[in-house]
Design an enzyme around this catalytic site. Structure first.
Site, PDB file in Angstrom:
ATOM      1  N   GLU A 286       0.837  -1.208   0.000  1.00 53.56           N
ATOM      2  CA  GLU A 286       0.000   0.000   0.000  1.00 53.56           C
ATOM      3  C   GLU A 286       0.872   1.259   0.000  1.00 53.56           C
ATOM      4  OE1 GLU A 286      -3.373   2.086   2.902  1.00 53.56           O
ATOM      5  OE2 GLU A 286      -2.099   0.472   3.655  1.00 53.56           O
ATOM      6  N   LYS A 350      -9.386   2.959  -3.448  1.00 52.24           N
ATOM      7  CA  LYS A 350      -9.967   2.448  -2.203  1.00 52.24           C
ATOM      8  C   LYS A 350     -11.375   3.007  -2.023  1.00 52.24           C
ATOM      9  CE  LYS A 350      -8.807   1.801   2.692  1.00 52.24           C
ATOM     10  NZ  LYS A 350      -7.831   2.099   3.765  1.00 52.24           N
ATOM     11  N   CYS A 403      -5.630  -2.263   2.621  1.00 50.48           N
ATOM     12  CA  CYS A 403      -5.511  -2.192   4.073  1.00 50.48           C
ATOM     13  C   CYS A 403      -6.725  -2.817   4.748  1.00 50.48           C
ATOM     14  CB  CYS A 403      -5.288  -0.750   4.506  1.00 50.48           C
ATOM     15  SG  CYS A 403      -4.775  -0.582   6.238  1.00 50.48           S
TER      16      CYS A 403
END
Length: 529
Positions: A286, A350, A403
């Site tokens: 990430e 995301k 995440c």
């Protein structure tokens, strides 16, 4: 045992509160990195006996009983979440001069809020309380509903649901495929609470028989699934995971960005073991590219120099989207696919942002009193409106979860055949050498089992691993270990169940628990009268 149960039921005041807190804290030992699930056979019976102590005759002092039941459940949850989530404070110490003041909010405030769900669970249970196995069924239903609510209320945070304590190893993970996290959590509370019947004897034999049957089925189903050979297919993917272990404080400093980028390139270029195939895909963690990539064509050229013919890089990065003259750009936590010519082939942003990490909820109010993002970007990150698969040149689609998106069971809803693997990029360096990275990794493994897809997981620091559809680790890099790991995975989906199936099974389990509790409750009332 009856004498012990009686003494616990008679506790009051500070002693009762302390035992409720300690019972919850003890239960956290079932979570990674310990995985000692047997402690829950102690935690939940203690909770049952404490609730017995404030119930007594369910028709006497009704409001007092409801209030007391809520407080016991809240204290149990507070102990569980403080012991299981204290490590969140580590993220605030990366830039202690700015965020250390908020340490009590992370270590005590968040657990206090999460404990409200367990308080509501025991309040609900108090309405159905009886004196036999029915109260155990009520407790299971209450906690199952609480864990389900935790998954979406106020954006959701289902971290460390009770069901994870019942799934520490692959043998015990397989029930997640048909039942889902919440179904497993519900039945786990039932099984873990049954020893409380030793203290009152009523319903003991049927309770032990039911618990033994469920626990045996849990293990038996796991053994059966692990014994099944995975279907072979023509599509395979050879993956290299890169874990550079960059200290989080360094990642936040502009001066070290070139060195950080170089470290990723060096690990990507390491030779493979003799006789092993070259990676088709190299995966970086990430936000591993420490600058806006589209503003640095020289960086794309360097990536192209490292990649061999036909290879692609899948990397986390911050993506900027210009909004026009006079307006600040929007920033997205993204994943790029880059080919061996230095071209960005595709990207995915995301969707489920982390509160206070990537955006400030109720921003207008909270920023005035000092709250800010841990990651400093003008205006924070923006959320994508929907999730898109990442297509690779080979035709394989990766389902990207960045995440903590991986902790939400409902985030993965993939029509059969559309994705070949789950991709999880993360950066658990925020949490240091604490239980956090281990807990995060277990939840990612459970998602692979639920979805019936292999998991490709790359962390800046944490646990990077390639996991098969049964939750078994094929290859990986341990916490605090710098390096790369290679493995070849098959891309044949194997799950017979989807989110809708798991949802139906969960609600059927809850319904069965509530019906059992109601029948027991009515019998108890009529018998008492």
């Amino acid at each position: 045992m009856e004498r012990l149960a009686g003494r616990i039921m008679l506790l009051a005041g500070a002693k009762r509160a302390l035992l409720a807190f300690l019972a919850g804290a003890l239960g956290a030992l079932a979570l990674p990195p310990f995985g000692f699930f047997a402690v829950l056979f102690v935690s939940f019976p203690l909770l049952v006996w404490l609730l017995d102590g404030v119930s007594g005759n369910p028709d006497r002092a009704h409001s007092y009983g409801l209030r007391s039941a809520f407080v016991i459940g809240w204290l149990f949850g507070f102990g569980y979440f403080v012991a299981g989530l204290w490590w969140l404070g580590n993220a605030l110490l990366i830039e202690a001069e700015d965020f250390a003041w908020a340490l009590p909010l992370a270590v005590l405030g968040l657990p206090a809020v999460l404990a409200l769900f367990y308080g509501l669970a025991t309040l609900f249970v108090r309405l159905l309380w009886s004196d036999g196995i029915g109260r155990i069924a009520a407790l299971a239903a209450g906690f199952g509903l609480a864990e389900w609510l935790r998954s979406f209320v106020a954006t959701g945070f289902p971290w460390n649901a009770i069901g994870y304590g019942a799934m520490p190893i692959p043998l015990m993970m397989q029930s997640a495929a048909p039942l889902g996290l919440f179904g497993v959590s519900t039945l786990a509370v039932l099984v873990f609470s049954v020893p409380a019947l030793l203290g009152t004897r009523k319903g003991l034999l049927p309770g032990l028989a039911l618990a033994g049957l469920l626990f045996g089925a849990h293990l038996g189903f796991g053994a059966y699934m692990l014994g099944q050979s995975l279907p072979s297919g023509e599509k395979t993917l050879t993956v290299r995971l890169v874990q550079p272990v960059i200290d989080q404080a360094r990642k936040l400093e502009n001066a070290d960005r070139i060195d950080i980028f170089n470290q990723h390139l060096e690990l990507s270029a390491e030779p493979v073991e003799e006789g092993k195939p070259q990676p088709d895909v190299i995966v970086w963690p990430e936000t591993s590219i420490p600058f806006i990539l589209t503003e640095h064509p020289d960086a794309l050229a360097r990536i192209a120099d490292v990649l061999k013919d036909g290879q692609v890089l899948v990397s986390g990065a911050v993506r900027a989207e210009e909004q026009g003259a006079g307006q600040a750009p929007r920033y997205y936590n993204s994943v790029y696919v880059i080919d061996d010519k230095g071209q960005i082939l595709s990207a995915s942003d995301k969707v489920h942002l982390t509160p206070f990490g990537e955006y400030v909820p109720y921003e207008d109010v909270l920023r005035r009193v000092g709250f800010d993002n841990l990651v400093s970007l003008p205006g924070g990150f923006s959320a994508a409106s929907d999730r898109s698969l990442l297509p690779l040149p080979s035709g394989v689609g990766l389902y990207p979860l960045i995440c903590y998106e991986i902790i939400f069971p409902d985030e993965i809803d993939i029509p059969a055949g559309e994705a070949g693997a789950i991709l999880n990029l993360t950066n658990d360096a925020w949490f240091g050498a604490t239980p956090g990275p281990y807990q995060h990794f277990l939840q990612a493994r459970i998602r692979a089992v639920e979805a019936g897809l292999p998991l490709i997981r790359s962390a800046n620091n944490g646990i990077s691993a390639i996991v098969d559809v049964r939750g078994r680790i094929i290859s990986g890099v341990a916490l605090n270990a710098r390096g790369a790991a290679d493995a070849t995975i098959g891309l044949v989906p194997v799950s017979k169940w989807n989110n809708a199936d798991r949802s139906i099974n969960f609600w059927l389990i809850v319904l069965a628990m509530v019906l059992a509790a109601l029948i027991s409750r009515m019998g108890f009332i009529f018998r008492t009268n």
